[in-house]
Design an enzyme around this catalytic site. Structure first.
Site, mmCIF file in Angstrom:
data_model
loop_
_atom_site.group_PDB
_atom_site.id
_atom_site.type_symbol
_atom_site.label_atom_id
_atom_site.label_comp_id
_atom_site.label_asym_id
_atom_site.label_seq_id
_atom_site.Cartn_x
_atom_site.Cartn_y
_atom_site.Cartn_z
ATOM 1 N N LYS A 1 97.078 -7.016 8.386
ATOM 2 C CA LYS A 1 95.846 -6.322 8.772
ATOM 3 C C LYS A 1 95.349 -5.564 7.546
ATOM 4 O O LYS A 1 96.149 -4.939 6.837
ATOM 5 C CB LYS A 1 96.157 -5.364 9.918
ATOM 6 C CG LYS A 1 94.953 -4.601 10.441
ATOM 7 C CD LYS A 1 95.356 -3.680 11.601
ATOM 8 C CE LYS A 1 94.167 -2.983 12.227
ATOM 9 N NZ LYS A 1 94.568 -2.100 13.351
ATOM 10 N N SER B 1 91.783 -2.970 17.494
ATOM 11 C CA SER B 1 91.189 -3.197 16.210
ATOM 12 C C SER B 1 91.865 -4.291 15.379
ATOM 13 O O SER B 1 91.251 -4.770 14.412
ATOM 14 C CB SER B 1 91.206 -1.892 15.403
ATOM 15 O OG SER B 1 92.528 -1.481 15.145
ATOM 16 N N SER C 1 95.653 -0.923 19.638
ATOM 17 C CA SER C 1 95.140 -1.956 18.720
ATOM 18 C C SER C 1 96.070 -3.098 18.368
ATOM 19 O O SER C 1 95.654 -4.033 17.683
ATOM 20 C CB SER C 1 94.661 -1.313 17.429
ATOM 21 O OG SER C 1 93.384 -0.766 17.632
#
Ligand code: GLN
Length: 497
Positions: free
Chosen positions: A78, A155, A179
């Site tokens: 990420k 996210s 997330s």
């Protein structure tokens, strides 16, 4: 044999160990898939040369007799984890051309200096991890591989979509209020957020420091266990890192429960279902899938009982006070002076601060900075921030009461399946409300997991959430693994990828 991109982390590790393929072959294959799936928007950067060099290095280590399960298996991070060899944007224009001088601890532990995984690139996410749909990224949305008109969740949306689309077997994510769990749920993959303090936050671009936690997203609980083991462990550079050794979650996950048998591996496991996790507003397709997964767990020997988390709904206002408060403080470092974006024209220093921040931050980030600054300001601190902190403690106590009568708490991850891109318009509160089932465990610092639990309307994936007591990750992984031995929801791939 399955094609390479269908294999998970453990399977690729075994293939590499048996000499069935080299890391260079696997890496090349996945890089070609990534190039062919750019329309998903999952990757923010890919460095083929870097990846191939890492793959050859891993093959050389294996040739010299090294045999760890993760050595040579591809992964991507990420874009909230800083990386020395790749840019880091946190999904923000503010960091669009930022290069970190060091690797995040999690990145270092998984990479060449640690487990020897091969980093393919960096994955799209909501700006500074604020969001639940990946629509808040400054670099465009991510498309859900199950239906490209829909969001993959957020996210960590790039991480979940890339794993679901078989672009790679696993990815890292971070979870502040859901997330990891929610995008795993929306994208039909498996993800775990461990107990706060399990993984070092060093090198994770900070959102809300008392909540931020790293974890893996992969296709199976077994793969998550392997990755989490390598990611975990004390780090003196993070003051909230737990003083615990890295755990062998994989071995713990495979250890049979006492009293278990082959057909009833979960015998004796008490699963509490909070009645507040099954409200009237829960979509029928989600409820049906979750109940079917719970019935499978029951068949495997678990017992289901009703429990109560009476402050579930309060988790929304509490989180949306505490997280913005911490964000407003954390994001004050982006001032155009030290690093990140600096406006090209300005009159004086104050004007430079204002222009740099106005240009660099997106709408949702600005909204949270304003809310956070407000609730921390003189006169409002007591009314909002302090009250939220008190309620946070009570939410954590509610969980402890439940864990008096059960070992695991289960329910849905999200109240609906993934929504359509743009569907929520510009009403941020709609997205905040949809976080209701993930926020409580985050506020309490408890481990939570999302496990594929079949499909809802229009064939969109549904996730089962499992929440454990502190440091009980292996109980969650064990239960999820048993479920995945008995069902094949986690093996289904979206059509056309
Ligand atoms: N959806 C939540 C938010 O927008 C959680 C995000 C996260 O866990 N990083 O803050």
């Amino acid at each position: 044999m399955s094609v390479l991109h269908d294999l998970g982390v453990a399977e690729l590790g075994r293939l590499l160990a048996g000499g069935g393929a080299s890391s260079a072959e696997i890496t090349k294959h996945l890089l070609a898939r990534i190039a062919a799936h750019q329309h998903l928007g999952a990757f923010l950067c890919v460095d083929e040369g870097l990846a191939m060099r890492a793959a050859h290095a891993a093959d050389a280590r294996r040739a010299h007799g090294e045999a760890s399960a993760l050595l040579g298996v591809p992964i991507a991070h990420k874009d909230i984890f800083v990386t020395r060899d790749l840019p880091t944007s946190a999904g923000s224009r503010m960091l669009a051309s930022y290069r970190s001088p060091f690797d995040a601890t999690v990145v270092a532990r998984l990479g060449a200096d640690g487990a020897g995984m091969v980093t393919l690139g960096k994955l799209n996410c909501d700006e500074f991890a604020m969001g639940s749909s990946n629509e808040n990224s400054a670099f465009g949305p991510v498309h859900n591989p199950w239906d490209t008109t829909r969001v993959p969740g957020g996210s960590s949306g790039g991480s979940a979509a890339a794993v679901a689309a078989r672009l790679l077997p696993a990815a890292t994510g971070t979870d502040t209020g859901g997330s990891i769990r929610q995008p795993a749920c929306f994208s039909g993959v498996t993800g775990i957020k461990p107990t706060y303090g399990t993984c070092s936050r060093w090198g994770m671009v900070a959102f809300a420091s008392s909540l931020d936690q790293a974890g893996p997203i992969a296709r199976s609980a077994e793969d998550c266990a392997l990755l989490l083991g390598a990611m975990s462990g004390f780090d003196e550079r993070d003051s909230t890192s737990a003083p615990r050794e890295a755990q062998d979650f994989h071995a713990q996950m495979l250890t049979a429960r006492s009293g278990a048998s082959v057909s009833r591996p979960l015998a004796g496991l008490r699963i509490g279902l909070p009645r507040e996790f099954f409200p009237k507003a829960l979509a029928g397709d989600v409820e049906n899938a979750v109940r079917a997964a719970l019935a499978e767990l029951e068949k495997l020997g678990a017992t289901l009982l009703e429990v109560s988390l009476p402050r579930t709904e309060l988790a929304i206002p509490v989180y949306y006070i505490i997280a913005p408060a911490e964000a407003s403080s954390n994001l004050s470092r982006f001032d155009g002076v030290r690093y990140g974006r600096r406006a090209s024209r300005y009159a004086d220093l104050l004007d430079m601060y204002m222009k740099s921040r106005s240009e660099g931050f997106g709408l949702e980030v600005k909204r949270r900075i304003m809310i956070g600054t407000y609730v921390l300001s003189h006169g409002y601190y007591d009314a909002y921030y302090l009250q939220a902190q008190k309620l946070r403690r009570m939410i954590a106590e509610d969980f402890q009461r439940c864990f008096g009568s059960c070992d695991v708490i289960a329910g849905p991850v999200a109240p609906t399946v993934a929504w359509r891109i743009g569907e929520q318009g510009d009403d941020p509160v709609k997205a905040y409300l949809a976080d209701v089932f993930t926020l409580p465990a985050s506020l309490a610092g408890l481990p939570g997991m999302s496990v594929p639990a079949g499909f809802g309307d229009r064939g969109m994936p549904v996730g089962l959430q499992l929440i454990g007591n502190y440091w009980q990750e292996s109980v969650l992984l064990h239960a999820a693994h048993a479920l995945q031995q008995a069902t094949d929801w986690h093996r289904r791939a979206p059509a056309g990828v």
